[in-house]
Design an enzyme around this catalytic site. Sequence first.
Site, PDB file in Angstrom:
ATOM      1  CD  GLU A 176     -11.362  10.818 -28.762  1.00 22.82           C
ATOM      2  OE1 GLU A 176     -10.205  10.576 -28.363  1.00 22.82           O
ATOM      3  OE2 GLU A 176     -12.297  11.104 -28.002  1.00 22.82           O
ATOM      4  CD  GLU A 371     -15.294   8.082 -27.002  1.00 18.21           C
ATOM      5  OE1 GLU A 371     -14.523   8.540 -26.131  1.00 18.21           O
ATOM      6  OE2 GLU A 371     -14.914   7.397 -27.957  1.00 18.21           O
TER       7      GLU A 371
END
Length: 475
Positions: A176, A371
């Site tokens: 991320e 995720e």
Amino acid sequence: MTTTGRVGAAARARTFPAGFLWGAATAAYQIEGAVKEDGRGRSIWDTFSHTRGKVAHGDTGDVACDFYHRWEDDLELLSSLHLNAFRLSIAWPRVQPQGRGAPNQRGIDFYRKLVDGLRRRGIKPAITLYHWDLPQALEDAGGWPKRETAERFAEFAQIVATSLGDSDAMWMTLNEPIQVAHQGYRVGTHAPGQRDDALAAAATHHLLLGHGLALRALRDTLPDGGNVGIAIDFHPVRAIGDNAREAAAIADAEQNRLFFEPIVHGTYPRAARAQILPPAHLIAEGDMELISAPIDFLGVNYYNPHYVKIDEDQGRPAGKPAKVGPSATDYTPPELPRNALGWPIEPSGLLDALVAINEETRSELPLYVTENGCALTDEVDSQGEIDDAERSGYLRDHLDMVHRALKRGAPVHGYFVWTLLDNFEWALGYDARFGIVYVDFESQRRIPKRSASFYRQVAQANALESDGENGLRQA
Ligand code: FCB
């Protein structure tokens, strides 16, 4: 003709492809603890969490889940859940305490043991090189806004690949990166807590460059060039009404395309505002080619979509600026359910993200959900159990979307639940429980929640069965 419920249920089972990876995802600073052991250096998260007012309740990752000492039991837990993949990250300051120079052998030994322990149990390691814990010394030298950090990162990647490279792992360069640039350098809600548009824009380019340089180092070092990708968070943007379209396009560019587009096409998104994009003078010749060098898979992290609605009185998007992205707001249709942190729950966003990514990459890029998970205020009941039916339902609904994406041709090869253990949830500290396993932080006792048993049954069957199966009705 009569059929039993079981046969009917089996007929409706949604089976996943053979070899599908069923995993749990974690990150070093969130679980390891042992921040001063075996020569580990200081990371920006040590500094940030020890700075007053930065993390809820003054929580730190000093002990976290004590995974550094309990990893063997936790790998047993993974085995007992029938998982065949584990996403872990390498703490850069364990391997290079100052972020540069000779490796710290004791740090490497820890990850060597971990990866060997996984392999012994038939669990595939999915290794993230950077899940946010930059060595403090590199931040002191300018951090991600400086080009040198990308170069140091490639050296670190090379060291780790040399030490663990024979382990048949999946490799991810960054996790991320938008959260690093935005929360770390633009709004300061994450380490290192800077608040400056120019720093964030420079960090954006150097994170991407770090990905490109690390990718090249991994290709040169790993057997057969390795199996290398990156984990990016996607938030499908939904415009409410025609007058929200332009703002939605900007939000999509700044939130989703800012990192995706350079990696898959070698370009920055045109719709992003100037202050978000890296200035031209930082982009050296050859950078975009390095950044867009082919990857073997894309990791997709998904939690929620973003809604854009124009506030008629103000003439701009409704809602307060959200922490997670430059143009995201916290406006959410009131009818959507939310998790314990107030994040909206909308499983179809995962389908939309997977399908859109697959269209744009013309079905050529293997995908993994790296995720996805749900924070709840879990409590241990009088039987000593955690009845988190809502989390099981969340997992079932999102896995159903993964299955639909597969049916629509998206090459999804695995799913990693966020997360194995309740842990240190960054600025939110220990209040946000995302684990399928409960952690009593006083005693460090682990108690698998009901959702762990749901997930185990799905992994074991390699299928989502109708509600009565996978243990969900009892949950
Ligand atoms: C993601 C992070 C992960 C965890 C989850 C809840 O943004 O990658 O470490 O904090 O959110």
